[in-house]
Design an enzyme around this catalytic site. Sequence first.
Site, PDB file in Angstrom:
ATOM      1  N   GLY A 162       3.397  -4.483  -6.764  1.00  0.00           N
ATOM      2  CA  GLY A 162       2.923  -3.677  -7.904  1.00  0.00           C
ATOM      3  C   GLY A 162       3.810  -2.451  -8.074  1.00  0.00           C
TER       4      GLY A 162
ATOM      5  N   ARG B 138       6.002 -10.567  -7.634  1.00  0.00           N
ATOM      6  CA  ARG B 138       5.394 -11.002  -6.366  1.00  0.00           C
ATOM      7  C   ARG B 138       5.793 -12.467  -6.208  1.00  0.00           C
ATOM      8  NH1 ARG B 138       0.443  -7.660  -8.025  1.00  0.00           N
ATOM      9  NH2 ARG B 138       0.585  -5.868  -6.659  1.00  0.00           N
TER      10      ARG B 138
ATOM     11  N   ASP C 126       2.943  -3.190   1.497  1.00  0.00           N
ATOM     12  CA  ASP C 126       2.976  -3.925   2.771  1.00  0.00           C
ATOM     13  C   ASP C 126       3.494  -5.355   2.630  1.00  0.00           C
ATOM     14  OD1 ASP C 126       0.692  -4.594   1.417  1.00  0.00           O
ATOM     15  OD2 ASP C 126      -0.621  -4.584   3.165  1.00  0.00           O
TER      16      ASP C 126
ATOM     17  N   THR D 136       3.644   2.552  -3.675  1.00  0.00           N
ATOM     18  CA  THR D 136       2.418   1.930  -4.204  1.00  0.00           C
ATOM     19  C   THR D 136       1.446   3.043  -4.567  1.00  0.00           C
ATOM     20  OG1 THR D 136       0.395   0.729  -3.585  1.00  0.00           O
ATOM     21  CG2 THR D 136       1.699   1.544  -1.773  1.00  0.00           C
TER      22      THR D 136
ATOM     23  N   ASP E  98      -1.600   2.852  -4.183  1.00  0.00           N
ATOM     24  CA  ASP E  98      -2.807   2.727  -3.353  1.00  0.00           C
ATOM     25  C   ASP E  98      -2.871   3.697  -2.174  1.00  0.00           C
ATOM     26  OD1 ASP E  98      -3.430   0.633  -5.049  1.00  0.00           O
ATOM     27  OD2 ASP E  98      -2.644  -0.908  -3.709  1.00  0.00           O
TER      28      ASP E  98
ATOM     29  N   ASP F 226      -1.964   3.144   0.795  1.00  0.00           N
ATOM     30  CA  ASP F 226      -2.616   2.379   1.868  1.00  0.00           C
ATOM     31  C   ASP F 226      -1.649   1.947   2.971  1.00  0.00           C
ATOM     32  OD1 ASP F 226      -1.154   0.627   0.331  1.00  0.00           O
ATOM     33  OD2 ASP F 226      -2.687  -0.921   0.239  1.00  0.00           O
TER      34      ASP F 226
ATOM     35  N   ARG G 242      -6.855  -1.350  -4.361  1.00  0.00           N
ATOM     36  CA  ARG G 242      -6.979  -2.590  -3.576  1.00  0.00           C
ATOM     37  C   ARG G 242      -8.051  -2.412  -2.508  1.00  0.00           C
ATOM     38  NH1 ARG G 242      -3.366  -6.828  -3.830  1.00  0.00           N
ATOM     39  NH2 ARG G 242      -1.764  -5.535  -4.767  1.00  0.00           N
TER      40      ARG G 242
HETATM   41  O1  F6P Z   1      -1.233  -2.452  -5.265  1.00  0.00           O
HETATM   42  C1  F6P Z   1      -1.241  -1.840  -6.510  1.00  0.00           C
HETATM   43  C2  F6P Z   1      -2.324  -2.408  -7.383  1.00  0.00           C
HETATM   44  O2  F6P Z   1      -2.290  -1.743  -8.629  1.00  0.00           O
HETATM   45  C3  F6P Z   1      -3.734  -2.352  -6.794  1.00  0.00           C
HETATM   46  O3  F6P Z   1      -4.316  -1.080  -6.911  1.00  0.00           O
HETATM   47  C4  F6P Z   1      -4.439  -3.430  -7.586  1.00  0.00           C
HETATM   48  O4  F6P Z   1      -5.504  -3.969  -6.854  1.00  0.00           O
HETATM   49  C5  F6P Z   1      -3.357  -4.454  -7.791  1.00  0.00           C
HETATM   50  O5  F6P Z   1      -2.114  -3.783  -7.611  1.00  0.00           O
HETATM   51  C6  F6P Z   1      -3.369  -5.116  -9.140  1.00  0.00           C
HETATM   52  O6  F6P Z   1      -2.395  -6.100  -9.151  1.00  0.00           O
HETATM   53  P1  F6P Z   1      -1.862  -6.827 -10.469  1.00  0.00           P
HETATM   54  O7  F6P Z   1      -0.975  -5.874 -11.197  1.00  0.00           O
HETATM   55  O8  F6P Z   1      -1.134  -8.002  -9.948  1.00  0.00           O
HETATM   56  O9  F6P Z   1      -3.070  -7.156 -11.289  1.00  0.00           O
END
Ligand code: F6P
Length: 319
Positions: free
Chosen positions: A11, A72, A103, A125, A127, A129, A171
Site C-alpha cells: 500500500g 502487491r 512488512d 505505510t 499503519d 505497524d 489493518r
Molecule cells: O497497509 C495500508 C492499508 O491502507 C491498510 O490500512 C488497509 O487495511 C489496506 O492497506 C488496504 O489495502 P488496499 O489498498 O489493497 O485496499
Amino acid sequence: MKRIGVLTSGGDSPGMNAAVRAVVRKAIFHDMEVFGIYNGYQGLMEGNIKKMELGSVGDIIQRGGTILYSARSEEFKTEQGQEKAIEQLNKFGIEGLIVIGGDGSFRGAEKLTKKGYPCIGVPGTIDNDIPGTDYTIGFDTALNTIIDAIDKIRDTATSHERTYVVEVMGRNAGDLALWAGLADGAESILIPERPDDFEDVINKLKRGQARGKKHSIIILAEGVGNGMEYGQRIKDATDMDTRVTVLGHIQRGGSPSGFDRVLASRLGARAVDLLIEGKAGRMVGIQQNKLVDHDIIEILTHPHEIDLNMYKLSNELSI
Ligand code: F6P
C-alpha cells in the site's frame, strides 16, 4: 557497490516519493548509479527498470503516492518469481536493492538477501505497524487527514446533534485510531489491541447526552470490525441519531506532512549508507529520534507495540 535499485511496494503512503528522492540523490552524491524499479516486485520480475538521474526525482518531495508505482505481487512469493527477479537484477547489474514498504515488502527483501542480493528495507505505510521504528513514513500525514476529516464531521454532527462512528484504516494496528482519537477528543476509541467494551461506550454516550452534549464521535480502527455494523449496534442500544463514515483510501493520499518528508529523507539516505557499509537484510527505523537499523526478519517476529498510556489518557480526558 556501484549500482543500486529502489522500489516501492505494498500500500502506498505519503512520503514514499520523498524517500525515493533521498535514495536517488544520496546514491548519486556517492557516485553510484541508481535504477528505479516500477510496480514493486511485479515490475522487478518483468524488468520494468529505468536508470534514474538527479532530475528524475525533482519536484516530487511534496507529492503523495509513489512515482515508482506500487503493487502487491503473488507471483514474487514463489521460488520461480524470485528467480525471475534475480535474472533482471543480474541483467541490469544491480548489486543492492532498497525496498520502501511494509512488512510484506520486507519479507520479499529478506528472500532476495538470502539469495545473495543485499536488500535494505525502509518502512513506508500509513499503519505505523512495523516493529523497530517509532514511526513509519506516511503515518503522520494520514493522521492529519483523519483529523481534518473529523473536524469537518464534527461541524455537521453538532448541527444535527448526532453520534458518529468513524472507521479508520490501520489493518491490524490501532495507531491511527488511537492518535486521531486523542487529537480529536473522541468519546471512545476502539482498537484491536484492547478488548472492545461496548457497555462502556454506550454508558459514555448516555452520560454525554444527559449532560447536554451536542454530538459524539467514536473512532473505530478497521482491525476491530465493520463501522456500519458498529453504528447499527449503537443505534439499537441508544436510539441516538447515529451516522457512520468510513474514511477509506483518502487516508492514503495527499501531500506528505513536514514530519513525513523529513523522516523519509533521513531513512532513505540512511538505507543508502547501509548498502555502502556492506550491510544486507536490514531495516532502517527511527527510535527516540535516532536512526537505527535492525535485522529485517528478526524485527518482524516482535509484536507491534502501541502506547497504551495514550489509550488510558484518552479515556481520562473523555469522561
Ligand atoms: O497497509 C495500508 C492499508 O491502507 C491498510 O490500512 C488497509 O487495511 C489496506 O492497506 C488496504 O489495502 P488496499 O489498498 O489493497 O485496499
